[in-house]
Design a protein around this motif. Structure first.
Motif, PDB file in Angstrom:
ATOM      1  N   GLY A  63      49.794  52.358 -52.307  1.00  0.00           N
ATOM      2  CA  GLY A  63      49.693  53.018 -51.008  1.00  0.00           C
ATOM      3  C   GLY A  63      50.985  53.682 -50.549  1.00  0.00           C
ATOM      4  N   ASP A  64      52.062  53.514 -51.289  1.00  0.00           N
ATOM      5  CA  ASP A  64      53.345  54.114 -50.888  1.00  0.00           C
ATOM      6  C   ASP A  64      53.252  55.634 -50.904  1.00  0.00           C
ATOM      7  N   SER A  65      54.132  56.252 -50.089  1.00  0.00           N
ATOM      8  CA  SER A  65      54.091  57.710 -50.038  1.00  0.00           C
ATOM      9  C   SER A  65      54.440  58.321 -51.397  1.00  0.00           C
TER      10      SER A  65
ATOM     11  N   THR B 263      51.440  58.163 -53.627  1.00  0.00           N
ATOM     12  CA  THR B 263      50.418  59.154 -53.272  1.00  0.00           C
ATOM     13  C   THR B 263      50.738  60.492 -53.920  1.00  0.00           C
TER      14      THR B 263
ATOM     15  N   GLU C  48      53.248  63.573 -46.895  1.00  0.00           N
ATOM     16  CA  GLU C  48      53.309  62.564 -45.840  1.00  0.00           C
ATOM     17  C   GLU C  48      54.505  62.883 -44.935  1.00  0.00           C
TER      18      GLU C  48
ATOM     19  N   PRO D   2      52.653  52.593 -43.764  1.00  0.00           N
ATOM     20  CA  PRO D   2      53.605  52.598 -44.887  1.00  0.00           C
ATOM     21  C   PRO D   2      53.572  53.897 -45.690  1.00  0.00           C
ATOM     22  N   GLU D   3      52.520  54.687 -45.516  1.00  0.00           N
ATOM     23  CA  GLU D   3      52.459  55.931 -46.292  1.00  0.00           C
ATOM     24  C   GLU D   3      53.487  56.951 -45.805  1.00  0.00           C
TER      25      GLU D   3
END
Lengths: 892, 477
Positions: free
Chosen positions: A53-55, A58, B157, B174-175
């Motif tokens: 789920g971390d940026s 992604t 993001e 957290p994203e």
């Protein structure tokens, strides 16, 4: 048909998920992944830390990159299930963890270590620059030496090492004595020149990741020693901005105390700060690699003042592209000059940008990187690394593996196939992998999984054994590692001694009890064939097949060496009505790394009625190819025709439905050079072609049932007995065939290879496994086809058993008791086959919870049906075949 | 994330005593606090006593298709979230995390985070645990929407400066890339003008607000005072438009109603709430009568999105699709992920063999969050009932009337045509939709077989009759 039907696949292993805005190395790896994706490679990332789920995750997922985490857990599964062309390993300490797994499980994968910066160089400089409390300069110690050894060994065991500069590439090449090992792939940046005019440029920018110790030291040096030497007006006109990740408050506070310093810390992008600054500073005093901050400053057109270490690895000239100063005074002077001299500023801006463009443009780096990978793929794998990896393993682990291997051998020879065997274990599933025998953990919980603890006492163990016996367990194996049970549970041992029968007792390996009445009967029946002390019985047998030196000593003939002549190879491909598959096979043989003068291909058309001849003719224009046609006689006759027509000292029997890896022929030849004894054959590594969809039955016949090319537990370079002379994947010396005979032509399908190997084994014949010689089976297997294959195999096994009365052959053929077993199982065969069809057709529609149960059931049915089809073949052949004599054939 | 599903210990405990009293007290308190006849989901391990309310209508979470407590724990948060949304679509109004199920906070942190971000926390006490209202938005929803819009506009993001370090919102989102200034005390920030995407701060101090507006490009998040401990503060998101936005495409959503579907009005309402504000869109209904013009022929949007019968998209489904169309100029068709009622994966699209056989990808996977299906990938054809395409592709093609329904052959043929025109067909992993079909895999496979037969027939014998045949056999409308 094209050789490669799917794109190339790279595995990238690193500590953190690569992302462009965290640190320089992360950005580098991110760029390399981008290059691979742009070149249509498939890329899989395995990171030690991070979450999906971390940026950063992604971003990679959106690029089409699957992400896995936890190297220790995921590496084995990934490498086992995927075929990677290249493994790109970020930093040596990650590579050190992953290389043994890759070498063991995926020999075709080329290992490329990206060094980032050479740690041993950076650490040495750091230590020498440091001062003790008494003011003495630091010295290298044993800790440093230990780390350096590991780092260099890791580089040396890779197929290639990437460095950020040519200087570091040369260093590693010197240390490893491998000129072609290293490739300099510089960092790159895709930045436009700053739109801010010179007049509006203001300030000095210091960029750095403050998790990296050299940057912390550089900031302290800059604020403590350099800045005080810069005049007040210059400092006031051009205040310093400190930008970068992990800037601790204490460090920020100390920096700000110097005056005219603004500590900013992490920012989303350093670009706006670089674009608006008058100049950038890189006052690092130790470190290695190249400095990305410097590249970024040059790219946007901000002149830089740097130390010599800061410009290391970059082709930058003092006063032309950049200002270089190594002591505080000179550094302060350079800052003052650049802040006040507009002409100098303009010159450095233009030259710096031009110098950057000449070396670090993304397109340039992309091309160099992809060319380097292509070169590595063309090369042979580094085989020395295999041995090194094996040696570096914990000795107890190696010993444990040996025990498992020996248990498998013993069980294979002494316990009937498809027996249900309970193994005293601590949950290691490897122990249950028993060559066509179904293994259970003892003690076990629901679903046959290891229960997780030992029995409370002997009574508990006895009860558990009784339960398992009711469930169907017929044999109980105590591996050597579980011998302590006999002391810890004395009543249990007494119970076993009284109620069960010892089938195998080998103090170095295991003790096996027959625990069911049927098993006891079997053990009793086979008692007469055993020597009084079973533990001694197997040692010489294993030594016979396991020690090539020993085997050479047995006969004068076998010491003949033909290794020096092993310079060319003949590939014999028997074929029958498979023109399309043959075309793909021949295509892969056209693109071998071996010179075309050093190999020839012999296509033996065993009476095909399709366009096989045209296909062969087409390829005969591309390389040396001989085409032979004869009416259909069977595989043995076709192979003999090929061997007789061959003209090179090594003969490689190859299947018409296999694809050859680029290095295949070279690997076979090299292995023969390393094992020059005439009696040594080389077994290559086969796996499914990547274009095939692996079905459950295909997974079963290779990975679970071990019917086809199963290499479980076999190690690189391991000497093997005659049962590993697998047709279509082995090469041997032509002179051996000349001297001792060829295939028995009465075998039309199957067992002809093992039969020949058995005859040769009397002359000291053995097989060496070379996992680097890779080929891919290009034909899918279905259940019905494989049943027919088993039936034909059964026929040939009967033929084999009738030719040789040796118990070893009889045991391998499994003919004894076939009639009784066939009559017992025959009535069930039709129903079981239809059950398989039913499960196969419906398994995908079942809810996930039921699927595993169905799979277990399906595997049992596969096992049963394949064996019964073998029995069918044996019985049908029994009714037709007269007693035969061993063949006496020769090349002449 | 857990490695495998645990078998749940279901059924009431035989031991009576203190536990019964606690459960009884729990029921009474829930009845007192929640509206009459409210449908309440209770995280439970099968204790029927926990859901036997007098005034409310209780149900287990997770549950199986018949409403009984599920035998398995969800494999991970993603599955739990999908299952929760499926139940919400079917009318669940509240979800209760009893104090006995506190382990969910450790085992399913993303699920808990999802609840906190999307739904209002109405009650949190030691006796009751936490109650979330699935009908009301969380205080954080506005921020979530702002982040979602930012993604559409900027294809990444956002970075968020958390000016007030006490504001613990980094863990909730957290994203995003969160960071703090070197000193939170100062009223001045050391950053350049318009160099940060979002700035989050607490309190409406005018000087600080001005400073935040100076450096932020997209939004300033102002958090107020929390009503109570553990409750989120009030949040106001002030949108800025300092950074250049991408041109947003207009979209047409074609919705088909199925036999086991939610009421149409509710479906449309649920769909509408997942479409970001400010996006030019229209929703078209697939006509029941086959004599009428197909809905997609009337579509005016740049992108046409087909939502098939018995399919309901999960919140956040649209932004990834738009992002993918924007990022990949060669994207002709983009399909999402279809999951079952229990959160397990139904399929993600499929592959077509050269001989015409169609095969679903990722069918009936227990873990839809598995890395194998977690990345943007090319497929031969995408999820039949949940796909988006460019209008230009639709305009020139001869699609069956019921396109976007369960006719897999039609989707495969359409995707094949698109690929023949050098477009690519992608699977977008972050765009999820629930399938309410009772036995999805079986019906899909049957329809797949039928579709294959039809494909072959069409190719060889009755080419001209193909569209009639497909519309008769393939539609469930």
């Amino acid at each position: 048909m094209p050789h490669r039907l799917t794109p190339k696949h790279a595995l990238v292993c690193c500590y953190y998920i690569p992302q462009p805005d965290l640190d320089s190395y992360s950005r580098r790896l991110f760029h390399l992944i981008e290059f691979l994706r742009d070149a249509d490679w498939r890329v899989t990332v395995l990171a030690e830390k991070g979450a999906a789920g971390d940026s950063s995750a992604t971003r990679l997922r959106h690029m089409g990159v699957p992400l896995y985490f936890n190297i220790a857990k995921a590496a084995k599964t990934l490498v086992e299930t995927e075929l990677f062309d290249v493994a790109l390993l970020g930093f040596w300490h990650i590579a050190q963890k992953v290389i043994p797994t890759i070498r063991a499980l995926s020999p075709a994968t080329r290992v490329v270590v990206d060094s980032g910066d050479i740690h041993l160089l950076r650490h040495a400089r750091q230590i020498f620059q440091s001062r003790s409390d008494e003011g003495w300069p630091g010295q290298l110690d044993s800790d440093y030496a230990a780390a350096m050894i590991k780092e260099l060994n890791t580089y040396a065991s890779a197929d290639a090492v990437l460095t950020v500069s040519q200087k570091e590439a040369d260093l590693i090449a010197d240390l490893t004595a491998e000129e072609r090992l290293c490739f300099a792939i510089p960092d790159c940046e895709e930045l436009k020149t700053s739109p801010v005019s010179q007049a509006k440029r203001k300030g000095v920018v210091f960029v750095g990741n403050f998790e990296h110790p050299p940057n912390v030291e550089a900031l302290e040096y800059f604020c403590g020693e350099i800045l005080p030497r810069v005049s007040e007006p210059v400092r006031k006109a051009h205040p310093v901005q400190v930008v970068g990740n992990a800037l601790k408050p204490s460090l920020a506070e100390a920096a700000e105390k110097a005056g005219y310093v603004q500590a900013i810390g992490w920012v989303p992008s350093v670009l706006p700060y670089l674009e608006r600054a008058r100049l950038a500073v890189v006052p690092v005093r130790h470190g290695a690699g190249t400095k990305r901050k410097l590249l970024q400053a040059l790219a946007v057109g901000t002149p830089v003042v740097s130390s010599t270490i800061g410009v290391e690895g970059l082709n930058l000239r003092n006063e032309h592209d950049i200002l270089i100063a190594d002591d505080a005074g000179a550094f302060a002077d350079a800052i003052t000059r650049l802040a006040s001299d507009d002409e100098l500023w303009k010159r450095l801006q233009q030259n710096g940008r031009a110098s950057f463009a000449a070396e670090q443009e993304p397109e340039l780096v992309r091309r160099r990187f992809l060319e380097a990978l292509e070169l590595v793929l063309m090369r042979q794998q580094r085989k020395a690394a295999f041995m090194r990896c094996a040696k570096s393993e914990n000795p107890s682990v190696v010993e444990y593996r040996r025990i498992i291997h020996r248990i498998r051998e013993l069980v294979r020879r002494k316990i009937p196939a498809y027996a249900q065997i309970a193994v005293v274990s601590r949950g290691d599933d490897e122990l249950l992998n028993l060559n066509k025998r179904l293994g259970w953990h003892f003690p076990q919980g629901p679903n046959n999984v290891y229960v997780g603890y030992h029995p409370r006492d002997s009574l508990d163990a006895i009860r558990h054994l009784q339960r398992l016996r009711k469930k169907g367990a017929a044999w109980l194996v105590f591996p050597k590692t579980a011998f302590w049970w006999f002391d810890y549970y004395p009543e249990f041992r007494r119970y076993l001694d009284v109620n069960c029968r010892v089938a195998i007792r080998d103090p170095k390996t295991c003790v096996v009890y027959a625990v069911s009445p049927g098993a006891v009967r079997w053990a009793r029946q086979h008692r007469g064939r055993k020597r009084p002390d079973e533990s001694k019985q197997f040692e010489p047998e294993i030594a016979d097949f396991g020690d090539p030196a020993g085997s050479r000593d047995r006969g004068d003939e076998s010491v003949i060496s033909v290794g020096a002549e092993a310079s060319a190879i003949s590939i014999v491909i028997p074929t029958f009505n498979r023109a399309d598959l043959l075309e793909a096979t021949l295509e892969t043989l056209a693109s071998q790394s071996l010179d075309r003068e050093k190999y020839e291909v012999l296509v033996i058309d065993d009476g095909s009625s399709n366009h096989t001849a045209e296909v062969a003719k087409r390829y005969s224009r591309r390389y040396r190819l001989k085409y032979f046609y004869h009416p259909h006689k069977g595989i043995a006759a076709a192979k003999n025709r090929g061997a007789q027509g061959s003209s090179y000292p090594i003969v490689f029997f190859f299947d018409d439905d296999d694809l050859a890896d680029r290095q295949l022929l070279l690997e076979h030849l090299q292995a023969h050079r390393e094992h020059p004894a005439e009696t040594t054959a080389i077994l290559g590594y086969t796996t499914w072609a990547r274009s095939l969809r692996i079905t459950e039955v295909m997974r079963f016949v290779t990975g679970i049932g071990h019917y086809l090319f199963s290499y479980d537990g076999l190690e690189m370079g391991q000497p093997l007995d005659f049962t590993y002379f697998w047709g279509g994947r082995t090469s041997c010396k032509r002179s051996l065939l000349q001297r001792h005979g060829l295939f028995d032509e009465r075998f039309e399908f199957g067992s002809e290879d093992i039969e020949l190997a058995y005859r040769l084994s009397r002359k000291g014949f053995n097989v060496i496994l070379n996992r680097c010689a890779v080929q891919y089976m290009n034909r899918p297997v279905t259940f019905d086809e494989f049943c027919m294959r088993c039936e034909r195999q059964g026929r040939s096994q009967l033929q084999f058993s009738m030719l040789h009365d040796d118990p070893v052959v009889q045991n391998w053929c499994g003919v004894r008791g076939a009639k009784e077993r066939w009559h017992k199982h025959k009535p069930l065969l039709r129903r079981k086959v239809s059950e398989v069809h039913q499960i196969e057709s419906g398994i995908d529609r079942r809810p996930p919870a039921q699927r595993q149960t169905l799979l277990d059931e399906l595997h049992k049915l596969y096992w049963w049906t394949f064996e019964v089809f073998k029995l069918k073949g044996i019985i049908e052949e029994t009714n037709t075949l007269p007693r035969r004599q061993p063949a006496q054939l020769s090349l002449h | 994330m857990k490695a495998r599903r645990r078998i749940r210990a279901t059924g009431p405990s035989r031991r009576r005593g203190k536990g019964d009293a606690v459960r009884s007290s729990f029921r009474r308190r829930i009845d007192e606090r929640l509206p009459v006849k409210a449908k309440v989901l209770v995280l439970s391990r099968g204790h029927e006593q926990l859901i036997r309310f007098k005034r409310c209508r209780g149900a287990h979470f997770p549950q199986d298709a018949s409403g009984r407590c599920a035998r398995y724990d969800p494999i991970n948060s993603a599955v739990a979230i999908a299952h929760l949304e499926a139940l919400r679509f079917q009318g669940a109004e509240f979800v209760v995390l009893p104090p006995t199920e506190d382990s969910w906070r450790d085992n399913y942190p993303e699920f808990i985070r999802y609840l906190q971000r999307r739904y209002r926390l109405t009650e949190q006490t030691a006796e009751l645990g936490a109650i979330y209202s699935l009908r009301e938005k969380s205080a954080w929803r506005e921020l979530e929407d702002a982040i979602s819009e930012f993604r559409i506009d900027h294809d990444r993001e956002p970075t968020v400066l958390n000016w007030n370090g006490e504001l613990q919102i980094g863990e909730l989102f957290p994203e995003c890339r969160w960071f703090q200034p070197p000193s939170a005390k100062s009223d001045r920030l050391p950053y350049l003008d318009k160099s940060v995407d979002f700035v989050a701060m607490s309190g409406r101090d005018a000087v600080r607000l001005k400073e935040a507006r100076r450096i932020a490009t997209a939004a300033v998040i102002v958090a107020g005072v929390a009503a109570a401990r553990d409750f989120p503060p009030s949040v106001v998101v002030e949108r800025l438009s300092a950074s250049p936005r991408k041109q947003r495409p207009s979209i047409s959503v074609v919705v088909a109603q199925g036999d086991v579907d939610l009421p149409l009005k509710r479906r449309l309402a649920l769909l509408q709430e997942t479409i970001p504000a400010g996006l030019d869109h229209e929703i078209l209904l697939c006509p029941i009568s086959t004599s009428k013009t197909p809905a997609w022929k009337k579509a005016k949007g740049d992108l046409i999105i087909f939502i098939g019968p018995n399919i309901q998209p999960l919140p956040g489904w649209l932004a990834p699709v738009l992002r993918l169309f924007d990022a990949k100029v060669d994207a002709g068709v983009v399909g999402g992920r279809i999951v079952n009622f229990d959160g397990t994966q139904n399929h993600i699209g499929g592959i077509a063999d050269p001989n015409g056989a169609l095969e679903l990808l990722g069918a009936q996977e227990v873990d839809p969050a598995s890395p194998v299906f977690g990345f943007v990938r090319e497929v031969d054809f995408c999820a039949t009932t949940f796909l988006a395409t460019r209008r230009s592709l639709i305009a020139g093609s001869d699609l069956p009337r019921n396109f976007g329904g369960h006719d897999m052959a039609a989707t495969a043929a359409f995707c094949s045509n698109a690929r023949a025109q050098s477009w690519r067909v992608y699977f977008e992993p972050d765009s999820w939709a629930i399938s309410f079909t009772s036995a999805p895999a079986a019906s899909e496979t049957r329809s797949m077989k039928a579709a294959n037969i039809r494909t072959r027939r069409r190719a060889t014998i009755h080419r001209t009759r193909a569209s009639h045949s497909a519309s008769r056999n393939g539609s469930e409308l």
